[in-house]
Design a protein around this motif. Structure first.
Motif, mmCIF file in Angstrom:
data_model
loop_
_atom_site.group_PDB
_atom_site.id
_atom_site.type_symbol
_atom_site.label_atom_id
_atom_site.label_comp_id
_atom_site.label_asym_id
_atom_site.label_seq_id
_atom_site.Cartn_x
_atom_site.Cartn_y
_atom_site.Cartn_z
ATOM 1 N N PHE A 82 -60.073 -46.388 -14.861
ATOM 2 C CA PHE A 82 -60.561 -47.395 -13.894
ATOM 3 C C PHE A 82 -59.360 -48.072 -13.290
ATOM 4 O O PHE A 82 -58.269 -48.186 -14.199
ATOM 5 N N ARG A 83 -59.073 -48.667 -12.128
ATOM 6 C CA ARG A 83 -58.225 -49.697 -11.814
ATOM 7 C C ARG A 83 -58.707 -50.802 -10.900
ATOM 8 O O ARG A 83 -59.390 -50.438 -9.890
ATOM 9 N N VAL A 84 -58.343 -52.017 -11.201
ATOM 10 C CA VAL A 84 -59.052 -52.924 -10.547
ATOM 11 C C VAL A 84 -57.612 -53.837 -10.051
ATOM 12 O O VAL A 84 -56.858 -54.504 -10.600
ATOM 13 N N THR A 85 -57.895 -54.079 -8.698
ATOM 14 C CA THR A 85 -56.917 -54.843 -7.908
ATOM 15 C C THR A 85 -57.618 -56.342 -7.432
ATOM 16 O O THR A 85 -58.355 -56.117 -6.632
ATOM 17 N N HIS A 86 -56.850 -57.151 -7.590
ATOM 18 C CA HIS A 86 -57.376 -58.553 -7.417
ATOM 19 C C HIS A 86 -56.273 -59.461 -7.441
ATOM 20 O O HIS A 86 -55.333 -59.737 -8.313
ATOM 21 N N ALA A 87 -56.266 -60.334 -6.240
ATOM 22 C CA ALA A 87 -55.190 -61.262 -6.073
ATOM 23 C C ALA A 87 -53.742 -60.905 -6.479
ATOM 24 O O ALA A 87 -52.896 -61.536 -7.107
ATOM 25 N N GLY A 107 -59.672 -47.252 1.388
ATOM 26 C CA GLY A 107 -61.028 -48.000 1.755
ATOM 27 C C GLY A 107 -62.096 -47.766 0.732
ATOM 28 O O GLY A 107 -62.036 -46.878 0.035
ATOM 29 N N ASP A 108 -63.274 -48.448 0.931
ATOM 30 C CA ASP A 108 -64.183 -47.812 0.155
ATOM 31 C C ASP A 108 -64.810 -46.503 0.423
ATOM 32 O O ASP A 108 -64.566 -46.134 1.696
ATOM 33 N N GLY A 109 -65.276 -46.066 -0.529
ATOM 34 C CA GLY A 109 -65.746 -44.551 -0.416
ATOM 35 C C GLY A 109 -65.432 -43.776 -1.713
ATOM 36 O O GLY A 109 -65.037 -44.115 -2.690
ATOM 37 N N VAL A 110 -65.681 -42.473 -1.303
ATOM 38 C CA VAL A 110 -65.213 -41.353 -2.429
ATOM 39 C C VAL A 110 -64.339 -40.590 -1.955
ATOM 40 O O VAL A 110 -64.275 -40.120 -0.748
ATOM 41 N N SER A 111 -63.454 -40.190 -2.863
ATOM 42 C CA SER A 111 -62.241 -39.216 -2.436
ATOM 43 C C SER A 111 -61.866 -38.336 -3.753
ATOM 44 O O SER A 111 -62.323 -38.865 -4.900
ATOM 45 N N LEU A 121 -59.258 -35.682 -9.952
ATOM 46 C CA LEU A 121 -59.904 -36.805 -10.203
ATOM 47 C C LEU A 121 -60.906 -37.082 -8.859
ATOM 48 O O LEU A 121 -60.682 -36.897 -7.685
ATOM 49 N N LEU A 122 -62.196 -37.368 -9.010
ATOM 50 C CA LEU A 122 -63.246 -37.917 -8.150
ATOM 51 C C LEU A 122 -63.158 -39.468 -8.406
ATOM 52 O O LEU A 122 -63.665 -39.974 -9.105
ATOM 53 N N VAL A 123 -62.675 -39.915 -7.283
ATOM 54 C CA VAL A 123 -62.404 -41.469 -7.335
ATOM 55 C C VAL A 123 -63.531 -42.289 -6.406
ATOM 56 O O VAL A 123 -63.783 -41.766 -5.133
ATOM 57 N N TYR A 124 -64.017 -43.235 -7.045
ATOM 58 C CA TYR A 124 -64.979 -43.989 -6.112
ATOM 59 C C TYR A 124 -64.409 -45.468 -6.193
ATOM 60 O O TYR A 124 -64.087 -46.150 -7.013
ATOM 61 N N THR A 125 -64.138 -45.886 -4.932
ATOM 62 C CA THR A 125 -63.725 -47.146 -4.451
ATOM 63 C C THR A 125 -64.584 -47.953 -4.060
ATOM 64 O O THR A 125 -65.368 -47.528 -2.882
ATOM 65 N N GLU A 169 -62.821 -40.220 -12.507
ATOM 66 C CA GLU A 169 -63.314 -38.954 -13.596
ATOM 67 C C GLU A 169 -62.945 -37.766 -13.165
ATOM 68 O O GLU A 169 -62.646 -37.268 -12.077
ATOM 69 N N ASP A 170 -62.447 -37.018 -14.097
ATOM 70 C CA ASP A 170 -61.644 -36.029 -14.086
ATOM 71 C C ASP A 170 -62.800 -34.742 -13.759
ATOM 72 O O ASP A 170 -63.629 -34.618 -14.652
ATOM 73 N N ILE A 171 -62.583 -33.904 -12.904
ATOM 74 C CA ILE A 171 -63.672 -32.985 -12.558
ATOM 75 C C ILE A 171 -63.271 -31.654 -12.558
ATOM 76 O O ILE A 171 -63.779 -30.696 -11.872
#
Length: 286
Positions: A82-87, A107-111, A121-125, A169-171
């Motif tokens: 996971f990676r969290v970006t804030h301020a 942007g938000d979504g799945v890639s 990786l399947l990335v959920y943002t 997550e690695d797929i």
């Protein structure tokens, strides 16, 4: 006109090919969508849990160290990140070890994105609202009436920077398994379609074989032979075979009457012809 047998075989083959193509098209998407939907549900749960833990934490970095429940995000290169970006700051899972996710927050979504060690990786943002506690340097923080209308705290919360949470997550192994499943199912489907085509061809040949017997019976009738044919045939062909047998019986009865009449005629003519022969012989001697 082309052979009905060949036309039916060609039509059946085209239908089976269309069925196989439809199956292949469905296998391109359905297994992957099914697996990705299951993985995505877990990623959504982890993202929500991570945001909930970080939102009101006085020290988000310490929370990130033990976030998302379990040790899967602690093991190096575990395939769960996971990676969290804030301020302007980033909080990374320990499973990334000394690597960084090689893509910028989107942007938000799945890639699908490349990951460390060649992983896929399947990335959920998802972007969450930045609320929970006053921002650093808020003049209203800790002051009397800070939570009252008109104080500085509500404005600080309203303009707090959002949380951008990315869970991956690695797929790679799932892709390999899906590809193997697709190849196996396509191979089995192709074999089943070929077997079905061969079986249908055999049924068609056997079903139309009595027609050859009917043709042979008609040719025997031309030679004066009246031999009935077997009527053990499909229901669609049996009426024609019955009609051929009726024709054979009728023709046989007619030939029998003709032979009987010819025999009677020859017997009736035998005595007069013998008498005429005798008269001819006596006339010749005279």
């Amino acid at each position: 006109m082309t052979s009905l047998r060949n036309r039916l075989t060609l039509s059946l083959s085209l239908l089976l090919l269309a069925t196989g193509a439809l199956l292949a098209f469905a296998l391109q998407h359905f297994p992957r969508d099914l697996v990705e939907g299951y993985v995505l549900s877990r990623l959504e749960h982890d993202a929500d849990l991570l945001y909930t833990q970080l939102r009101d934490a006085p020290d988000p970095e310490q929370v990130a160290v033990r976030a998302a429940g379990g040790t899967i995000y602690h093991l190096p290169l575990s395939g769960h990140y996971f990676r969290v970006t804030h301020a302007g700051s980033k909080l990374l899972s320990r499973s990334l070890w000394d690597t960084e996710l090689g893509f910028a927050p989107g942007g938000d979504g799945v890639s699908r994105q490349p990951g460390p060690a060649g992983q896929k990786l399947l990335v959920y943002t998802r972007t969450y609202p930045g609320a929970g506690h006053p921002a650093a340097g808020d003049p209203g923080a800790g002051q009397p009436g800070a939570g009252q209308p008109g104080a500085g705290h509500p404005a600080a919360v309203e303009h707090a920077p959002p949380w951008i949470v990315e869970v991956a997550e690695d797929i790679s192994e799932m892709d390999v398994a899906i590809a193997a499943f697709r190849r196996t199912l396509l191979g089995a489907g192709a074999l089943a379609l070929l077997l079905l085509a061969w079986t249908q061809r055999g049924l068609l040949v056997r079903g139309l074989a009595p027609l050859d017997e009917a043709v042979a019976a008609c040719r025997r009738l031309e030679r004066g032979e009246s031999v009935p044919i077997a009527t053990d045939a499909p229901a669609e062909v049996k009426p024609m075979l019955d009609a051929v047998n009726r024709l054979v019986r009728h023709q046989g009865s007619r030939l029998a009457r003709i032979r009987h009449a010819a025999g009677n005629l020859s017997h009736a003519l035998k005595t007069p012809l013998a008498a005429l022969g005798q008269v001819a012989d006596e006339a010749a001697e005279a």
